[in-house]
Design a protein around this motif. Sequence first.
Motif, mmCIF file in Angstrom:
data_model
loop_
_atom_site.group_PDB
_atom_site.id
_atom_site.type_symbol
_atom_site.label_atom_id
_atom_site.label_comp_id
_atom_site.label_asym_id
_atom_site.label_seq_id
_atom_site.Cartn_x
_atom_site.Cartn_y
_atom_site.Cartn_z
ATOM 1 N N GLY A 1 -15.679 -35.319 58.618
ATOM 2 C CA GLY A 1 -15.930 -36.177 57.473
ATOM 3 C C GLY A 1 -15.235 -35.761 56.201
ATOM 4 N N CYS A 2 -14.643 -34.586 56.172
ATOM 5 C CA CYS A 2 -13.902 -34.147 54.985
ATOM 6 C C CYS A 2 -12.662 -35.029 54.813
ATOM 7 C CB CYS A 2 -13.490 -32.691 55.126
ATOM 8 S SG CYS A 2 -12.632 -32.023 53.686
ATOM 9 N N ARG A 3 -12.382 -35.430 53.580
ATOM 10 C CA ARG A 3 -11.308 -36.386 53.313
ATOM 11 C C ARG A 3 -10.128 -35.741 52.592
ATOM 12 N NH1 ARG A 3 -14.083 -40.398 49.612
ATOM 13 N NH2 ARG A 3 -11.945 -41.146 49.424
ATOM 14 N N ALA A 4 -8.939 -36.264 52.830
ATOM 15 C CA ALA A 4 -7.750 -35.906 52.069
ATOM 16 C C ALA A 4 -7.672 -36.831 50.853
ATOM 17 C CB ALA A 4 -6.501 -36.060 52.929
ATOM 18 N N VAL A 5 -7.568 -36.249 49.664
ATOM 19 C CA VAL A 5 -7.532 -37.016 48.424
ATOM 20 C C VAL A 5 -6.296 -36.598 47.630
ATOM 21 C CG1 VAL A 5 -8.705 -37.503 46.242
ATOM 22 C CG2 VAL A 5 -10.039 -37.240 48.353
ATOM 23 N N GLY A 6 -5.389 -37.548 47.403
ATOM 24 C CA GLY A 6 -4.169 -37.246 46.671
ATOM 25 C C GLY A 6 -4.299 -37.543 45.195
ATOM 26 N N PHE A 7 -3.489 -36.866 44.381
ATOM 27 C CA PHE A 7 -3.381 -37.230 42.968
ATOM 28 C C PHE A 7 -1.913 -37.448 42.621
ATOM 29 C CE2 PHE A 7 -3.349 -32.558 42.943
ATOM 30 C CZ PHE A 7 -2.303 -32.244 42.075
ATOM 31 N N THR A 8 -1.670 -38.412 41.729
ATOM 32 C CA THR A 8 -0.313 -38.820 41.399
ATOM 33 C C THR A 8 -0.240 -39.249 39.941
ATOM 34 O OG1 THR A 8 1.417 -40.457 41.848
ATOM 35 C CG2 THR A 8 -0.854 -41.148 42.261
ATOM 36 N N LEU A 9 0.910 -39.086 39.337
ATOM 37 C CA LEU A 9 1.126 -39.579 37.981
ATOM 38 C C LEU A 9 1.452 -41.065 37.979
ATOM 39 C CD1 LEU A 9 3.176 -36.644 36.401
ATOM 40 C CD2 LEU A 9 0.720 -37.109 36.219
ATOM 41 N N GLY A 10 1.591 -41.661 39.169
ATOM 42 C CA GLY A 10 1.833 -43.084 39.292
ATOM 43 C C GLY A 10 0.558 -43.841 39.590
ATOM 44 N N THR A 11 0.721 -45.071 40.015
ATOM 45 C CA THR A 11 -0.421 -45.917 40.363
ATOM 46 C C THR A 11 -1.026 -45.443 41.670
ATOM 47 O OG1 THR A 11 0.587 -47.805 39.250
ATOM 48 C CG2 THR A 11 -1.169 -48.275 40.828
ATOM 49 N N PRO A 12 -2.322 -45.162 41.709
ATOM 50 C CA PRO A 12 -2.917 -44.617 42.938
ATOM 51 C C PRO A 12 -3.209 -45.694 43.965
ATOM 52 C CG PRO A 12 -4.608 -44.845 41.265
ATOM 53 C CD PRO A 12 -3.299 -45.238 40.607
ATOM 54 N N GLY A 13 -3.108 -45.310 45.226
ATOM 55 C CA GLY A 13 -3.570 -46.150 46.309
ATOM 56 C C GLY A 13 -4.970 -45.731 46.707
ATOM 57 N N PRO A 14 -5.522 -46.292 47.779
ATOM 58 C CA PRO A 14 -6.840 -45.890 48.261
ATOM 59 C C PRO A 14 -6.880 -44.389 48.559
ATOM 60 C CG PRO A 14 -6.141 -47.912 49.334
ATOM 61 C CD PRO A 14 -4.954 -47.408 48.580
ATOM 62 N N SER A 15 -8.016 -43.756 48.247
ATOM 63 C CA SER A 15 -8.229 -42.316 48.439
ATOM 64 C C SER A 15 -7.320 -41.468 47.546
ATOM 65 C CB SER A 15 -8.041 -41.909 49.910
ATOM 66 O OG SER A 15 -9.082 -42.451 50.694
ATOM 67 N N GLN A 16 -6.978 -42.004 46.386
ATOM 68 C CA GLN A 16 -6.118 -41.282 45.447
ATOM 69 C C GLN A 16 -6.649 -41.431 44.016
ATOM 70 O OE1 GLN A 16 -2.222 -42.980 45.967
ATOM 71 N NE2 GLN A 16 -2.110 -42.392 48.132
#
Length: 479
Positions: free
Chosen positions: A247-262
Amino acid sequence: MGSPEVTTASDWQSMNITVAGLGVSGISAARALAGLGASVTVVDGGSSEAHRERAASLEGEGISVRLADAETLPEGTDLVVTSPGWKPTSPLFQAAAEAGVDVVGDVEIAWRLRGPDAAPWLAITGTNGKTTTTQMLASILAAAGLRTAAVGNIGTPIVDVVQEGDDAYDVLAVELSSYQLHWAPSLRAHSAAVLNLAPDHLDWHGSMEAYAADKGRIYEGNRVACVYNMADKVTEDLVRGADVEEGCRAVGFTLGTPGPSQLGVVEGILVDRAFVEDRHKQAQELAEIADVNPPAPHNIANALAAAALARAFGVPAAAVRDGLRAFKPDAHRIQHVADVDRVAYIDDSKATNTHAAEASLAAYESIVWIAGGLAKGATFDELVAKSAKRLRGVVLFGADRALIREALARHAPEVPVVDLDRTDTGAMLAAVREAARLSEPGDTVLLAPACASMDMFTNYNKRGDAFAEAVRELGAVDG
Protein backbone atom coordinates in the motif's frame (compact mmCIF):
# COMPACT_ATOMS: atom_id res chain seq x y z
CA MET A 1 27.39 -14.84 12.67
CA GLY A 2 26.74 -11.17 13.43
CA SER A 3 25.17 -10.04 16.65
CA PRO A 4 21.36 -10.13 16.71
CA GLU A 5 19.22 -7.02 16.59
CA VAL A 6 18.92 -5.71 20.12
CA THR A 7 15.64 -4.30 21.39
CA THR A 8 15.33 -4.98 25.12
CA ALA A 9 17.17 -3.53 28.11
CA SER A 10 18.41 -6.95 29.21
CA ASP A 11 20.03 -7.51 25.80
CA TRP A 12 22.09 -4.33 26.12
CA GLN A 13 23.18 -5.18 29.65
CA SER A 14 24.89 -8.32 28.45
CA MET A 15 26.91 -6.66 25.67
CA ASN A 16 30.42 -5.34 25.24
CA ILE A 17 30.11 -2.48 22.75
CA THR A 18 32.88 -0.61 20.98
CA VAL A 19 32.02 2.92 19.83
CA ALA A 20 34.18 4.27 17.00
CA GLY A 21 34.73 8.01 17.23
CA LEU A 22 34.81 10.59 19.99
CA GLY A 23 32.62 13.13 18.19
CA VAL A 24 29.09 14.31 18.97
CA SER A 25 27.28 11.20 17.74
CA GLY A 26 29.84 8.83 19.24
CA ILE A 27 29.63 10.42 22.67
CA SER A 28 25.83 10.42 22.48
CA ALA A 29 25.72 6.70 21.60
CA ALA A 30 28.31 5.78 24.23
CA ARG A 31 26.38 7.52 27.01
CA ALA A 32 23.05 6.06 25.94
CA LEU A 33 24.38 2.51 25.76
CA ALA A 34 26.27 2.79 29.04
CA GLY A 35 23.08 4.10 30.61
CA LEU A 36 21.34 0.89 29.51
CA GLY A 37 23.99 -1.19 31.27
CA ALA A 38 26.25 -2.09 28.36
CA SER A 39 30.01 -2.23 28.83
CA VAL A 40 31.23 0.52 26.47
CA THR A 41 34.68 1.28 25.09
CA VAL A 42 35.21 4.30 22.84
CA VAL A 43 38.15 4.25 20.41
CA ASP A 44 39.55 7.20 18.49
CA GLY A 45 42.75 7.82 16.55
CA GLY A 46 43.18 11.33 17.98
CA SER A 47 45.12 12.32 21.06
CA SER A 48 44.79 16.11 21.18
CA GLU A 49 43.94 18.06 24.30
CA ALA A 50 40.32 18.23 23.16
CA HIS A 51 40.29 14.44 22.75
CA ARG A 52 41.76 13.98 26.22
CA GLU A 53 39.16 16.30 27.77
CA ARG A 54 36.29 14.39 26.17
CA ALA A 55 37.85 11.09 27.20
CA ALA A 56 38.19 12.24 30.81
CA SER A 57 34.54 13.27 30.86
CA LEU A 58 33.38 9.86 29.63
CA GLU A 59 35.76 7.95 31.91
CA GLY A 60 34.22 9.84 34.81
CA GLU A 61 30.92 8.20 33.81
CA GLY A 62 32.40 4.69 33.78
CA ILE A 63 33.01 4.52 30.01
CA SER A 64 36.40 3.26 28.83
CA VAL A 65 38.23 5.35 26.21
CA ARG A 66 41.19 4.34 24.08
CA LEU A 67 42.94 7.19 22.26
CA ALA A 68 45.56 7.12 19.48
CA ASP A 69 44.46 3.65 18.38
CA ALA A 70 41.44 3.35 16.11
CA GLU A 71 42.46 0.18 14.31
CA THR A 72 42.47 -2.59 16.92
CA LEU A 73 39.18 -4.23 17.90
CA PRO A 74 38.93 -4.46 21.71
CA GLU A 75 38.83 -8.04 22.92
CA GLY A 76 35.36 -9.41 23.58
CA THR A 77 33.50 -6.84 21.46
CA ASP A 78 29.94 -7.94 20.62
CA LEU A 79 28.91 -4.91 18.53
CA VAL A 80 30.67 -1.92 16.95
CA VAL A 81 28.85 1.41 16.76
CA THR A 82 30.44 3.80 14.29
CA SER A 83 30.28 7.53 13.82
CA PRO A 84 29.04 8.55 10.35
CA GLY A 85 32.33 9.66 8.80
CA TRP A 86 34.31 6.46 9.33
CA LYS A 87 34.90 4.68 6.03
CA PRO A 88 33.68 1.08 5.60
CA THR A 89 37.27 0.13 4.73
CA SER A 90 38.59 1.20 8.14
CA PRO A 91 40.88 -1.43 9.71
CA LEU A 92 38.67 -1.54 12.82
CA PHE A 93 35.71 -2.65 10.72
CA GLN A 94 37.78 -5.17 8.81
CA ALA A 95 38.81 -6.65 12.15
CA ALA A 96 35.15 -6.71 13.21
CA ALA A 97 34.17 -8.55 10.03
CA GLU A 98 36.88 -11.14 10.61
CA ALA A 99 35.57 -11.63 14.16
CA GLY A 100 31.94 -11.93 13.00
CA VAL A 101 30.94 -8.71 14.78
CA ASP A 102 28.33 -6.39 13.27
CA VAL A 103 29.03 -2.71 12.63
CA VAL A 104 26.11 -0.27 12.88
CA GLY A 105 25.68 3.50 13.20
CA ASP A 106 24.09 5.81 15.74
CA VAL A 107 20.88 5.98 13.66
CA GLU A 108 20.57 2.20 13.86
CA ILE A 109 21.06 2.35 17.61
CA ALA A 110 18.36 5.02 17.88
CA TRP A 111 16.00 2.89 15.82
CA ARG A 112 16.60 -0.13 18.06
CA LEU A 113 16.11 1.95 21.21
CA ARG A 114 12.64 3.13 20.16
CA GLY A 115 9.76 1.85 22.21
CA PRO A 116 6.62 0.22 20.73
CA ASP A 117 4.70 3.52 20.77
CA ALA A 118 7.54 5.77 19.56
CA ALA A 119 6.94 8.69 17.20
CA PRO A 120 7.10 7.77 13.49
CA TRP A 121 10.00 9.07 11.41
CA LEU A 122 9.58 11.17 8.28
CA ALA A 123 13.03 10.80 6.73
CA ILE A 124 14.91 12.97 4.23
CA THR A 125 18.13 12.51 2.30
CA GLY A 126 19.73 13.80 -0.91
CA THR A 127 22.97 15.35 -2.08
CA ASN A 128 21.73 18.91 -1.47
CA GLY A 129 18.86 20.54 0.40
CA LYS A 130 18.50 18.00 3.23
CA THR A 131 18.79 20.40 6.13
CA THR A 132 16.53 23.06 4.62
CA THR A 133 13.86 20.50 3.72
CA THR A 134 14.00 18.88 7.16
CA GLN A 135 13.60 22.25 8.85
CA MET A 136 10.73 23.15 6.51
CA LEU A 137 9.05 19.85 7.35
CA ALA A 138 9.44 20.43 11.09
CA SER A 139 7.97 23.92 10.69
CA ILE A 140 4.95 22.51 8.81
CA LEU A 141 4.41 19.77 11.39
CA ALA A 142 4.60 22.31 14.22
CA ALA A 143 2.10 24.54 12.39
CA ALA A 144 -0.27 21.57 12.43
CA GLY A 145 -0.01 21.47 16.22
CA LEU A 146 2.17 18.37 16.33
CA ARG A 147 4.99 17.85 18.80
CA THR A 148 8.04 17.44 16.58
CA ALA A 149 11.75 18.14 16.17
CA ALA A 150 14.27 18.30 13.33
CA VAL A 151 16.89 15.70 14.21
CA GLY A 152 19.59 13.38 12.88
CA ASN A 153 22.30 14.72 10.59
CA ILE A 154 20.91 18.20 11.23
CA GLY A 155 22.82 18.50 14.50
CA THR A 156 20.73 16.98 17.31
CA PRO A 157 21.85 13.35 17.81
CA ILE A 158 18.80 11.20 17.23
CA VAL A 159 19.88 8.83 20.01
CA ASP A 160 19.37 11.69 22.48
CA VAL A 161 15.90 12.41 21.12
CA VAL A 162 14.79 8.78 21.25
CA GLN A 163 15.98 8.60 24.85
CA GLU A 164 13.39 11.24 25.80
CA GLY A 165 10.70 8.54 25.63
CA ASP A 166 7.85 7.40 23.43
CA ASP A 167 5.46 10.14 24.52
CA ALA A 168 7.79 13.11 23.96
CA TYR A 169 6.91 13.62 20.26
CA ASP A 170 4.11 12.89 17.81
CA VAL A 171 6.42 12.66 14.78
CA LEU A 172 10.07 13.36 13.95
CA ALA A 173 11.58 15.10 10.91
CA VAL A 174 14.80 13.15 10.37
CA GLU A 175 17.69 14.24 8.15
CA LEU A 176 19.91 11.32 7.15
CA SER A 177 23.24 11.35 5.35
CA SER A 178 24.45 8.59 3.04
CA TYR A 179 26.95 7.64 5.76
CA GLN A 180 24.20 7.19 8.33
CA LEU A 181 22.01 5.21 5.96
CA HIS A 182 24.88 2.87 5.12
CA TRP A 183 25.05 1.81 8.77
CA ALA A 184 21.28 1.63 9.48
CA PRO A 185 19.97 -1.68 8.10
CA SER A 186 16.87 -1.89 10.33
CA LEU A 187 15.49 1.62 9.69
CA ARG A 188 11.88 1.63 8.47
CA ALA A 189 10.42 5.14 8.08
CA HIS A 190 6.75 6.10 7.92
CA SER A 191 7.57 7.98 4.69
CA ALA A 192 10.80 9.20 3.13
CA ALA A 193 12.19 11.43 0.40
CA VAL A 194 15.35 11.46 -1.72
CA LEU A 195 15.61 15.06 -2.93
CA ASN A 196 18.29 14.66 -5.60
CA LEU A 197 21.47 12.77 -6.40
CA ALA A 198 24.77 14.07 -7.74
CA PRO A 199 28.33 12.77 -7.36
CA ASP A 200 29.52 13.43 -3.80
CA HIS A 201 31.48 11.56 -1.13
CA LEU A 202 32.60 9.04 -3.76
CA ASP A 203 35.91 8.58 -1.95
CA TRP A 204 33.88 7.18 0.98
CA HIS A 205 31.37 5.08 -0.97
CA GLY A 206 33.71 3.94 -3.73
CA SER A 207 31.37 4.60 -6.66
CA MET A 208 28.29 6.56 -7.68
CA GLU A 209 26.33 3.31 -7.72
CA ALA A 210 27.25 2.54 -4.12
CA TYR A 211 26.45 6.13 -3.07
CA ALA A 212 23.02 5.94 -4.72
CA ALA A 213 22.34 2.54 -3.17
CA ASP A 214 23.03 3.88 0.31
CA LYS A 215 20.75 6.86 -0.30
CA GLY A 216 18.06 4.47 -1.53
CA ARG A 217 18.09 2.58 1.78
CA ILE A 218 15.86 5.34 3.14
CA TYR A 219 12.91 3.91 1.17
CA GLU A 220 13.21 0.37 2.55
CA GLY A 221 10.13 -0.62 4.51
CA ASN A 222 8.30 2.70 4.04
CA ARG A 223 4.67 2.43 5.08
CA VAL A 224 2.86 5.34 3.41
CA ALA A 225 4.86 7.27 0.80
CA CYS A 226 8.17 7.23 -1.06
CA VAL A 227 8.70 10.81 -2.26
CA TYR A 228 10.96 11.36 -5.28
CA ASN A 229 12.13 14.16 -7.57
CA MET A 230 10.61 13.92 -11.05
CA ALA A 231 13.52 15.96 -12.44
CA ASP A 232 16.00 13.38 -11.15
CA LYS A 233 15.27 9.96 -12.62
CA VAL A 234 17.68 8.18 -10.31
CA THR A 235 15.46 9.03 -7.34
CA GLU A 236 12.49 7.41 -9.08
CA ASP A 237 14.60 4.36 -9.89
CA LEU A 238 15.46 4.04 -6.20
CA VAL A 239 11.75 4.01 -5.36
CA ARG A 240 11.07 1.34 -7.96
CA GLY A 241 13.78 -0.85 -6.46
CA ALA A 242 12.70 -0.45 -2.83
CA ASP A 243 11.04 -3.17 -0.79
CA VAL A 244 8.16 -1.28 0.85
CA GLU A 245 5.08 -2.25 2.82
CA GLU A 246 1.89 -3.14 1.00
CA GLY A 247 0.00 0.00 0.00
CA CYS A 248 2.96 2.37 0.16
CA ARG A 249 2.77 4.85 -2.74
CA ALA A 250 5.32 6.57 -4.97
CA VAL A 251 4.74 10.35 -4.86
CA GLY A 252 6.63 12.66 -7.21
CA PHE A 253 7.30 16.37 -6.91
CA THR A 254 7.90 18.71 -9.83
CA LEU A 255 8.32 22.41 -10.55
CA GLY A 256 5.84 21.91 -13.40
CA THR A 257 2.17 21.02 -13.47
CA PRO A 258 1.62 17.86 -11.41
CA GLY A 259 -0.18 14.78 -12.59
CA PRO A 260 -2.00 12.28 -10.35
CA SER A 261 0.06 11.20 -7.29
CA GLN A 262 2.29 14.26 -7.63
CA LEU A 263 2.85 17.67 -6.08
CA GLY A 264 3.80 20.60 -8.29
CA VAL A 265 3.29 24.23 -9.24
CA VAL A 266 0.38 25.77 -11.15
CA GLU A 267 0.39 29.53 -11.86
CA GLY A 268 2.49 30.37 -8.81
CA ILE A 269 0.61 27.99 -6.47
CA LEU A 270 2.03 24.85 -4.84
CA VAL A 271 -0.61 22.15 -5.34
CA ASP A 272 -1.18 18.58 -4.21
CA ARG A 273 -2.64 15.90 -6.48
CA ALA A 274 -1.43 13.00 -4.35
CA PHE A 275 -3.17 13.28 -0.99
CA VAL A 276 -6.65 14.26 -2.15
CA GLU A 277 -9.85 12.24 -2.39
CA ASP A 278 -9.77 11.96 -6.19
CA ARG A 279 -6.22 12.59 -7.39
CA HIS A 280 -7.26 12.15 -11.03
CA LYS A 281 -9.70 15.07 -10.91
CA GLN A 282 -8.81 17.12 -7.85
CA ALA A 283 -5.94 19.36 -6.78
CA GLN A 284 -5.48 20.93 -3.34
CA GLU A 285 -3.85 24.36 -3.10
CA LEU A 286 -1.12 24.33 -0.44
CA ALA A 287 0.75 27.63 -0.59
CA GLU A 288 1.99 30.35 -2.91
CA ILE A 289 5.53 30.52 -4.24
CA ALA A 290 5.81 33.78 -2.28
CA ASP A 291 5.38 31.73 0.91
CA VAL A 292 8.69 29.93 0.22
CA ASN A 293 11.79 31.67 1.62
CA PRO A 294 13.78 32.16 -0.55
CA PRO A 295 11.64 31.42 -3.64
CA ALA A 296 14.54 30.06 -5.74
CA PRO A 297 13.62 27.06 -7.94
CA HIS A 298 15.57 24.48 -5.95
CA ASN A 299 14.09 25.79 -2.70
CA ILE A 300 10.58 25.50 -4.12
CA ALA A 301 11.47 21.86 -4.83
CA ASN A 302 12.55 21.50 -1.20
CA ALA A 303 9.22 22.95 -0.09
CA LEU A 304 7.28 20.51 -2.28
CA ALA A 305 9.20 17.56 -0.84
CA ALA A 306 8.55 18.74 2.72
CA ALA A 307 4.88 19.28 1.90
CA ALA A 308 4.60 15.78 0.42
CA LEU A 309 5.97 14.17 3.58
CA ALA A 310 3.73 16.30 5.78
CA ARG A 311 0.67 15.46 3.69
CA ALA A 312 1.61 11.77 3.85
CA PHE A 313 1.34 12.13 7.63
CA GLY A 314 -2.11 13.69 7.29
CA VAL A 315 -1.22 17.35 7.81
CA PRO A 316 -3.90 19.77 6.50
CA ALA A 317 -3.16 22.14 3.62
CA ALA A 318 -3.36 25.25 5.80
CA ALA A 319 -0.51 23.97 7.98
CA VAL A 320 1.71 23.58 4.92
CA ARG A 321 1.16 27.24 4.07
CA ASP A 322 1.61 28.42 7.66
CA GLY A 323 4.71 26.28 8.20
CA LEU A 324 6.39 27.54 5.04
CA ARG A 325 5.63 31.13 5.97
CA ALA A 326 7.10 30.61 9.44
CA PHE A 327 10.25 28.92 8.18
CA LYS A 328 13.50 30.90 8.33
CA PRO A 329 16.46 29.35 6.46
CA ASP A 330 19.84 28.93 8.13
CA ALA A 331 22.62 31.35 7.35
CA HIS A 332 24.74 30.91 4.21
CA ARG A 333 21.94 29.33 2.17
CA ILE A 334 21.04 31.84 -0.57
CA GLN A 335 21.07 34.50 2.12
CA HIS A 336 20.56 38.09 0.98
CA VAL A 337 23.32 40.09 2.68
CA ALA A 338 22.73 43.60 1.31
CA ASP A 339 22.13 45.76 -1.75
CA VAL A 340 25.01 48.07 -2.61
CA ASP A 341 24.62 50.50 -5.53
CA ARG A 342 21.58 48.55 -6.74
CA VAL A 343 23.52 45.28 -6.83
CA ALA A 344 22.30 42.38 -4.64
CA TYR A 345 24.93 40.43 -2.69
CA ILE A 346 23.91 36.82 -1.96
CA ASP A 347 25.72 34.42 0.37
CA ASP A 348 25.36 30.76 -0.64
CA SER A 349 28.60 29.56 0.94
CA LYS A 350 26.80 26.26 1.67
CA ALA A 351 27.02 25.52 -2.09
CA THR A 352 30.08 23.34 -1.56
CA ASN A 353 29.65 21.16 -4.67
CA THR A 354 28.76 21.70 -8.30
CA HIS A 355 25.19 20.43 -7.95
CA ALA A 356 24.40 22.98 -5.24
CA ALA A 357 26.15 25.78 -7.13
CA GLU A 358 24.19 24.97 -10.29
CA ALA A 359 20.91 25.32 -8.40
CA SER A 360 22.05 28.60 -6.89
CA LEU A 361 23.16 30.05 -10.23
CA ALA A 362 19.83 29.07 -11.79
CA ALA A 363 18.02 31.36 -9.34
CA TYR A 364 19.36 34.62 -10.84
CA GLU A 365 19.51 36.17 -14.30
CA SER A 366 22.67 38.33 -14.37
CA ILE A 367 25.43 37.19 -12.04
CA VAL A 368 28.94 38.06 -10.98
CA TRP A 369 29.99 34.72 -9.57
CA ILE A 370 32.53 34.29 -6.74
CA ALA A 371 33.79 30.70 -6.73
CA GLY A 372 36.65 28.41 -5.83
CA GLY A 373 38.16 26.42 -2.98
CA LEU A 374 38.80 22.67 -2.68
CA ALA A 375 37.22 20.81 -5.60
CA LYS A 376 37.25 17.36 -3.91
CA GLY A 377 37.75 15.71 -7.31
CA ALA A 378 34.88 17.58 -9.00
CA THR A 379 34.87 18.79 -12.59
CA PHE A 380 33.21 22.03 -13.68
CA ASP A 381 32.46 21.79 -17.40
CA GLU A 382 28.79 20.89 -17.03
CA LEU A 383 28.20 23.55 -14.38
CA VAL A 384 29.82 26.31 -16.44
CA ALA A 385 28.15 25.25 -19.69
CA LYS A 386 24.70 25.35 -18.07
CA SER A 387 25.30 28.68 -16.34
CA ALA A 388 27.36 30.59 -18.92
CA LYS A 389 24.48 32.70 -20.25
CA ARG A 390 23.81 34.09 -16.76
CA LEU A 391 27.38 35.20 -16.05
CA ARG A 392 28.43 38.84 -16.34
CA GLY A 393 31.76 38.10 -14.68
CA VAL A 394 33.57 35.66 -12.42
CA VAL A 395 35.98 36.11 -9.51
CA LEU A 396 38.01 33.04 -8.57
CA PHE A 397 40.08 32.22 -5.50
CA GLY A 398 41.18 29.11 -3.64
CA ALA A 399 43.39 26.10 -4.17
CA ASP A 400 41.54 24.58 -7.16
CA ARG A 401 40.39 27.76 -8.91
CA ALA A 402 42.36 26.79 -12.04
CA LEU A 403 39.87 23.96 -12.70
CA ILE A 404 37.00 26.46 -12.85
CA ARG A 405 39.06 28.93 -14.89
CA GLU A 406 39.81 26.24 -17.48
CA ALA A 407 36.12 25.27 -17.71
CA LEU A 408 35.23 28.95 -18.19
CA ALA A 409 37.79 29.23 -20.99
CA ARG A 410 36.16 26.27 -22.75
CA HIS A 411 32.49 27.12 -22.26
CA ALA A 412 32.29 30.86 -21.52
CA PRO A 413 35.36 32.47 -23.11
CA GLU A 414 33.65 35.85 -23.43
CA VAL A 415 32.98 36.18 -19.68
CA PRO A 416 35.60 38.33 -17.87
CA VAL A 417 37.43 36.41 -15.14
CA VAL A 418 39.45 37.77 -12.22
CA ASP A 419 41.89 35.18 -10.83
CA LEU A 420 42.96 36.03 -7.27
CA ASP A 421 46.17 34.24 -6.38
CA ARG A 422 45.94 34.74 -2.64
CA THR A 423 44.68 32.89 0.42
CA ASP A 424 45.27 35.51 3.13
CA THR A 425 42.56 36.94 5.36
CA GLY A 426 41.98 39.85 2.99
CA ALA A 427 41.24 37.62 -0.01
CA MET A 428 37.47 37.72 0.45
CA LEU A 429 37.37 41.51 0.63
CA ALA A 430 39.46 41.64 -2.55
CA ALA A 431 37.05 39.20 -4.22
CA VAL A 432 34.00 41.25 -3.25
CA ARG A 433 35.61 44.47 -4.49
CA GLU A 434 36.48 42.85 -7.82
CA ALA A 435 32.95 41.52 -8.11
CA ALA A 436 31.57 44.99 -7.42
CA ARG A 437 33.79 46.38 -10.18
CA LEU A 438 32.46 43.82 -12.67
CA SER A 439 28.80 44.31 -11.73
CA GLU A 440 26.14 46.68 -13.02
CA PRO A 441 22.89 47.88 -11.40
CA GLY A 442 20.37 45.03 -11.33
CA ASP A 443 23.06 42.33 -11.13
CA THR A 444 23.57 39.76 -8.38
CA VAL A 445 26.98 39.12 -6.84
CA LEU A 446 26.70 35.49 -5.81
CA LEU A 447 29.04 33.58 -3.53
CA ALA A 448 28.34 29.99 -4.61
CA PRO A 449 31.83 28.47 -4.45
CA ALA A 450 31.07 24.96 -5.82
CA CYS A 451 33.97 23.87 -3.63
CA ALA A 452 34.77 23.08 -0.03
CA SER A 453 36.22 25.84 2.12
CA MET A 454 39.02 24.25 4.12
CA ASP A 455 41.87 25.58 1.99
CA MET A 456 41.17 29.10 3.26
CA PHE A 457 38.49 28.90 5.96
CA THR A 458 37.63 26.64 8.89
CA ASN A 459 34.27 25.78 7.32
CA TYR A 460 31.64 27.15 4.95
CA ASN A 461 30.13 29.21 7.78
CA LYS A 462 33.37 31.16 8.28
CA ARG A 463 33.63 31.66 4.52
CA GLY A 464 30.09 33.05 4.42
CA ASP A 465 30.78 35.27 7.41
CA ALA A 466 33.85 36.68 5.66
CA PHE A 467 31.75 37.42 2.57
CA ALA A 468 29.08 39.20 4.61
CA GLU A 469 31.69 41.27 6.43
CA ALA A 470 33.33 42.21 3.12
CA VAL A 471 29.95 43.29 1.70
CA ARG A 472 29.29 45.42 4.78
CA GLU A 473 32.69 47.04 4.42
CA LEU A 474 32.06 47.65 0.74
CA GLY A 475 28.74 49.29 1.56
CA ALA A 476 30.33 51.49 4.21
CA VAL A 477 33.03 52.65 1.80
CA ASP A 478 30.65 53.22 -1.10
CA GLY A 479 28.06 54.86 1.15
